[in-house]
Write a protein that holds these residues in place. Structure first.
Motif, mmCIF file in Angstrom:
data_model
loop_
_atom_site.group_PDB
_atom_site.id
_atom_site.type_symbol
_atom_site.label_atom_id
_atom_site.label_comp_id
_atom_site.label_asym_id
_atom_site.label_seq_id
_atom_site.Cartn_x
_atom_site.Cartn_y
_atom_site.Cartn_z
ATOM 1 N N VAL A 37 77.721 18.051 -62.055
ATOM 2 C CA VAL A 37 76.722 16.787 -62.331
ATOM 3 C C VAL A 37 75.960 17.337 -63.670
ATOM 4 O O VAL A 37 75.247 18.672 -63.528
ATOM 5 C CB VAL A 37 75.858 16.429 -61.499
ATOM 6 N N GLY A 38 75.798 16.738 -64.699
ATOM 7 C CA GLY A 38 75.071 17.297 -65.955
ATOM 8 C C GLY A 38 76.143 18.110 -66.923
ATOM 9 O O GLY A 38 75.774 18.156 -68.066
ATOM 10 N N GLN A 95 93.413 9.788 -76.755
ATOM 11 C CA GLN A 95 92.278 10.086 -77.630
ATOM 12 C C GLN A 95 91.296 10.986 -77.055
ATOM 13 O O GLN A 95 91.255 11.163 -75.790
ATOM 14 C CB GLN A 95 91.244 8.588 -77.361
ATOM 15 N N GLU A 96 90.642 11.890 -77.810
ATOM 16 C CA GLU A 96 89.930 13.014 -77.434
ATOM 17 C C GLU A 96 88.459 12.521 -77.227
ATOM 18 O O GLU A 96 88.137 11.617 -78.068
ATOM 19 C CB GLU A 96 90.025 14.229 -78.211
ATOM 20 N N ILE A 97 87.745 12.839 -76.316
ATOM 21 C CA ILE A 97 86.271 12.155 -76.223
ATOM 22 C C ILE A 97 85.322 13.254 -75.410
ATOM 23 O O ILE A 97 86.064 13.978 -74.564
ATOM 24 C CB ILE A 97 86.398 10.945 -75.260
ATOM 25 N N ILE A 98 84.043 13.187 -75.947
ATOM 26 C CA ILE A 98 83.201 14.029 -75.066
ATOM 27 C C ILE A 98 82.464 13.212 -74.221
ATOM 28 O O ILE A 98 82.059 12.133 -74.535
ATOM 29 C CB ILE A 98 82.013 14.678 -76.119
ATOM 30 N N VAL A 99 82.518 13.718 -72.766
ATOM 31 C CA VAL A 99 81.977 13.242 -71.876
ATOM 32 C C VAL A 99 80.929 14.016 -70.941
ATOM 33 O O VAL A 99 81.050 15.122 -70.937
ATOM 34 C CB VAL A 99 83.029 12.365 -70.762
ATOM 35 N N GLN A 100 79.983 13.530 -70.242
ATOM 36 C CA GLN A 100 79.014 14.070 -69.442
ATOM 37 C C GLN A 100 79.316 13.624 -67.845
ATOM 38 O O GLN A 100 79.525 12.235 -67.410
ATOM 39 C CB GLN A 100 77.690 13.999 -69.789
ATOM 40 N N VAL A 101 79.323 14.398 -66.931
ATOM 41 C CA VAL A 101 79.484 14.016 -65.620
ATOM 42 C C VAL A 101 78.097 13.659 -64.823
ATOM 43 O O VAL A 101 77.198 14.233 -64.989
ATOM 44 C CB VAL A 101 79.978 15.262 -64.648
ATOM 45 N N ARG A 102 78.330 12.302 -64.530
ATOM 46 C CA ARG A 102 77.084 11.634 -63.772
ATOM 47 C C ARG A 102 77.109 11.557 -62.343
ATOM 48 O O ARG A 102 76.019 11.658 -61.618
ATOM 49 C CB ARG A 102 76.702 10.617 -64.213
ATOM 50 N N ALA A 111 85.473 12.722 -60.619
ATOM 51 C CA ALA A 111 84.178 12.721 -61.058
ATOM 52 C C ALA A 111 83.876 11.315 -61.840
ATOM 53 O O ALA A 111 84.801 10.862 -62.566
ATOM 54 C CB ALA A 111 83.697 13.813 -61.958
ATOM 55 N N ARG A 112 82.710 10.758 -61.812
ATOM 56 C CA ARG A 112 82.204 9.698 -62.486
ATOM 57 C C ARG A 112 81.536 10.297 -64.118
ATOM 58 O O ARG A 112 80.697 11.269 -63.580
ATOM 59 C CB ARG A 112 81.448 8.927 -61.809
ATOM 60 N N VAL A 113 82.100 9.851 -65.152
ATOM 61 C CA VAL A 113 81.667 10.456 -66.323
ATOM 62 C C VAL A 113 81.096 9.423 -67.286
ATOM 63 O O VAL A 113 81.280 8.215 -67.158
ATOM 64 C CB VAL A 113 82.684 11.268 -67.066
ATOM 65 N N THR A 114 80.484 9.875 -68.174
ATOM 66 C CA THR A 114 79.665 8.871 -69.162
ATOM 67 C C THR A 114 79.546 9.126 -70.501
ATOM 68 O O THR A 114 79.882 10.508 -70.902
ATOM 69 C CB THR A 114 78.205 8.584 -68.548
#
Length: 416
Positions: A37-38, A95-102, A111-114
């Protein structure tokens, strides 16, 4: 004043937070299983599912991460389209994407990401693209709320968003500005790594368990910090000097012969707080059962008979239970649906008193908690946000005999 007690073993760090000698928070983290997370990842979209309005993203973990459409749209609600678009118009496979784990992966779920990026600091939460200002609801004085709003509006640039945390109340603007500078530098480092890294890649990991608690719950100038590991003490001191350059209370390296948790009464409180049956002050009891979908807590008068009438006895027991339940929910880090079976009360006034006592206790909890009210069966419903692994997963294991049910089938015991 709070006391933060940290025990470090070869493979695990355990942290206990005491308020006036009472254990209110406990956390554990294995070295090889630090939470996600984070953390930020550069991932690749694997599947886009319009029927679920979600996508699965490869971030290099065992299970692909889950990205819901609401976590792809603009973080500011006023900037979102009135009609929610289909997710396949926003994301494409490959597609490449930057995500953060929430949310941590759990069981068979990834994991759920955003893409609603946040970086928590000491005084604020920094959001690089949110475009709004927020102030903690726990700051009650309107004059202070307005001061912080004006300060945040002056400091933020372009698309940035800032949420002023509770601890920023009455804090000097210079300290807040310094915190923002650190967070901007952190975000720039994440972006630089993203441009160079091959997908999938870890771009940034959240702080260690000790650093998180220092940042989120610790007052460096007032609270006490005791650690039984020289290395962990050095790391904590370096972090304290970074977030509190104006000075902090010296931490204590514990060198006693008795284990640190035993010396400060933590072990005894853990054993009581994580029991299935908990005895309340005065003689009442709680029975605490955790199932897959919800947690059920049963309140009993047991040996308490102190009221002048049955209604008074029941109400007193429920009030004591409400306060203890609020503390234990935070201590156990219980999440999801929580149902409490208080002892039946005849008067609506008494039911309101019990809810008010519970609300007062959970108000100090950093995790979002909602008390929904009484059901038609007289049960109190509440929910608490869950983002990290249960403390119980690190601190206990299912019984080899009963498999965690608490009962052993008679056919496994042989003839009696």
């Amino acid at each position: 004043m709070k006391q933060m007690i940290v025990h470090c073993s070869q493979h695990m760090t355990r942290m206990a937070l005491l308020e006036k000698g009472r254990l209110v928070e406990y956390a554990a983290e294995r070295e090889e299983q630090q939470g996600l997370v984070g953390s930020y990842y550069k991932g690749r979209v694997v599947n886009v599912l319009p029927g679920m309005q979600a996508a699965f993203v490869d971030i290099g973990q065992k299970k692909n991460a889950f990205l819901y459409v609401d976590d792809v749209l603009h973080p500011h609600l006023e900037k979102q389209p009135k009609v929610k678009p289909s997710i396949d118009t926003l994301l494409k496979p490959g597609q490449e994407i930057i995500v953060q784990v929430r949310k941590e992966p759990r069981g068979n779920k990834g994991a759920r990401v955003t893409t609603h990026y946040t970086l928590p600091g000491r005084w604020m939460v920094y959001m690089p693209f949110a475009e709004y200002i927020g102030v903690s609801k726990k700051i009650g004085r309107e004059s202070e709320r307005n001061r912080l709003k004006v300060l945040a509006e002056r400091l933020r640039k372009n698309e940035e968003g800032l949420i002023m945390r509770t601890v920023s109340e009455d804090e000097l603007s210079e300290a807040v500005e310094g915190d923002l500078a650190l967070l901007r530098g952190q975000w720039e480092r994440i972006m630089r790594r993203a441009r160079k890294a091959e997908t999938p890649a870890l771009l940034h990991r959240d702080l260690s368990i000790v650093q998180r608690f220092i940042r989120d719950t610790f007052d460096p100038r007032r609270d006490e910090l005791r650690i039984d590991s020289p290395q962990a003490a050095r790391e904590a001191e370096a972090f304290l000097s970074e977030i509190s350059p104006e000075g902090y209370r010296p931490l204590e390296l514990y060198t006693g012969t008795e284990p640190i948790f035993a010396a400060y009464g933590v072990e005894e409180q853990l054993e009581r707080g994580f029991s299935r049956k908990i005895t309340l002050d005065g003689g009442g009891t709680l029975i605490w059962d955790e199932a897959e979908a919800l947690t059920v807590i049963d309140v009993n008068t047991a040996q308490y008979t102190g009221g002048a009438s049955l209604e008074e006895t029941v109400t007193r027991t429920n009030l004591v239970a409400a306060e203890e339940i609020g503390r234990l929910i935070r201590l156990r880090d219980t999440g999801g649906i929580i149902v409490i079976d208080f002892i039946d009360m005849d008067l609506e006034e008494h039911r309101k008193m019990v809810v008010a006592r519970l609300e007062s206790t959970v108000s100090s909890d950093r995790t979002k908690t909602y008390i929904l009210g009484w059901t038609r069966l007289g049960l109190l419903e509440m929910t608490r946000k869950k983002v990290r692994h249960d403390v119980m997963e690190f601190s206990t294991r299912p019984c080899e005999c009963c498999g965690g049910t608490g009962r052993t089938p008679i056919w496994k015991r042989g003839r009696e």
